[in-house]
Design a protein around this motif. Sequence first.
Motif, short mmCIF file in Angstrom:
data_model
loop_
_atom_site.label_atom_id
_atom_site.label_comp_id
_atom_site.label_asym_id
_atom_site.label_seq_id
_atom_site.Cartn_x
_atom_site.Cartn_y
_atom_site.Cartn_z
N HIS A 57 11.76 -14.45 0.19
CA HIS A 57 11.78 -13.77 1.48
C HIS A 57 11.44 -12.29 1.34
CE1 HIS A 57 13.42 -17.34 3.22
NE2 HIS A 57 14.59 -17.24 2.62
N ILE A 58 11.77 -11.70 0.20
CA ILE A 58 11.61 -10.25 0.02
C ILE A 58 10.17 -9.87 -0.28
CG2 ILE A 58 12.32 -8.24 -1.32
CD1 ILE A 58 14.92 -9.91 -1.97
N TYR A 59 9.53 -10.57 -1.23
CA TYR A 59 8.20 -10.15 -1.68
C TYR A 59 7.11 -10.26 -0.61
CZ TYR A 59 10.30 -9.63 -6.24
OH TYR A 59 11.10 -9.22 -7.27
N PRO A 60 7.14 -11.29 0.26
CA PRO A 60 6.16 -11.27 1.36
C PRO A 60 6.36 -10.07 2.29
CG PRO A 60 7.04 -13.48 1.05
CD PRO A 60 7.88 -12.57 0.20
N ALA A 61 7.63 -9.69 2.49
CA ALA A 61 7.90 -8.52 3.33
C ALA A 61 7.36 -7.25 2.68
CB ALA A 61 9.41 -8.38 3.56
N LEU A 62 7.60 -7.09 1.38
CA LEU A 62 7.11 -5.90 0.68
C LEU A 62 5.59 -5.87 0.65
CD1 LEU A 62 9.55 -5.57 -2.36
CD2 LEU A 62 9.55 -4.30 -0.23
N ALA A 63 4.97 -7.03 0.45
CA ALA A 63 3.50 -7.08 0.43
C ALA A 63 2.93 -6.65 1.78
CB ALA A 63 3.03 -8.50 0.09
N THR A 64 3.59 -7.06 2.85
CA THR A 64 3.15 -6.66 4.20
C THR A 64 3.28 -5.16 4.39
OG1 THR A 64 3.83 -8.82 5.09
CG2 THR A 64 3.52 -7.03 6.67
N VAL A 65 4.42 -4.62 3.98
CA VAL A 65 4.65 -3.18 4.12
C VAL A 65 3.65 -2.39 3.28
CG1 VAL A 65 6.27 -1.31 3.60
CG2 VAL A 65 7.09 -3.41 4.68
N ASN A 66 3.44 -2.81 2.04
CA ASN A 66 2.51 -2.09 1.17
C ASN A 66 1.10 -2.07 1.73
OD1 ASN A 66 4.57 -1.61 -0.67
ND2 ASN A 66 4.07 -3.38 -1.95
N ARG A 67 0.67 -3.20 2.29
CA ARG A 67 -0.67 -3.27 2.85
C ARG A 67 -0.77 -2.43 4.13
NH1 ARG A 67 -5.73 -2.76 2.32
NH2 ARG A 67 -7.03 -4.06 3.69
N LEU A 68 0.29 -2.45 4.94
CA LEU A 68 0.31 -1.62 6.15
C LEU A 68 0.13 -0.15 5.81
CD1 LEU A 68 3.13 -3.07 8.45
CD2 LEU A 68 0.81 -2.49 9.16
N LYS A 69 0.81 0.28 4.73
CA LYS A 69 0.73 1.69 4.34
C LYS A 69 -0.63 2.03 3.74
CE LYS A 69 5.58 2.86 3.93
NZ LYS A 69 6.62 3.52 3.12
#
Length: 365
Positions: free
Chosen positions: A13-25
């Motif tokens: 659950h965590i890594y898809p969230a982080l991947a989304t945030v990283n790409r957004l930034k």
Amino acid sequence: MRIVVSGGGTGGHIYPALATVNRLKEIDPATEVLYIGGERGLEKEIVPKAGIDFKAIEIQGFDRSISLNNFKTVYLFLTGTAKAKKMLKAFKPDVVVGTGGYVSGPVLYAAQLLKIPTVIHEQNSVVGVTNKFLARKADKVGVAFPDAISAFKPGQAVEVGNPRAQEVVDGKGEFNWSELGLDGNVPTVLVFGGSQGALKLNAAMVQAMPQFNQAHYQVIFATGKKRYEEVQADLSEQNIQPAGNVAVVPYIGNMPQLMPKVALVVGRAGATSIAEQTALGKPMVLIPSPYVTNDHQTKNAQSLVDAKAAKMVTESELSGTTLFDAINEIMVDDNLRADMAENAKKFGVPDAADEFIDLIKSVIK
């Protein structure tokens, strides 16, 4: 954009969230992000290390049997919702995104009460309890497996893949084969049961080691940190010495660099692992964990088997013989391996983070 992200409990659950945030930034460095996670989940350690603002609420899941502990669960959900509402009012997000786990329940429910747009991501082919609850009022749902679309309202769910896959595909750097004493030009099998290892998979690998020692391909066997000494003791007890074409290691620290280089991946059928492997177009031998909710790993694996991108060996069938036979059948047949790789690519979504971000942006008013 101002975005709140919530998801936790496990890396899935965590890594898809982080991947989304990283790409957004990457797309817009001005993006402001708040991650709301659980007091006791892995996210409390992982997210702050990623340089993302983090706040925590206390939450727990329901016991599946009748238990007084479920009264506490309801209490924590209500108090968690109240705390989340205060955090959301203070942060004023444009959208709130949930990637699963119990903690996303009160956070997205609070957002829905406040009429803030919500988007959820479902990584598995079987929809989790929290996402089922949140989907009643969610604006959009992104799914990794097309099988999950029918669990949601018509037009609500869209196949976007798993955002973690894009990070793996975009991974930089070379893998140093000499660290393992192997040759990067020889087809290689990667066998791993997760960071902690998988007991029965490790036992089957020990049983099959004499056959792998005679193979014309290479094998990397990652035992898991906690089980490495145990595997070494088992090999020693049975007078088995891995040959030069087999590397037995506790774990692989630079997996994003190694994964694109191997010819076949053997392991569990967790959503994140499958997303990475299909995005890279890797043939798979999957051994689903039977110890997960709703046996969702078996259903994940079956989707890949149906797509002719993987073979499945259930844990009840697992032995040195069944494991070696499944791996060897693929590794000695270049045409089969190429067909499975092509089918895996069709199943994968290499630009999943971008797909999910487009879905998120579509609900912002």
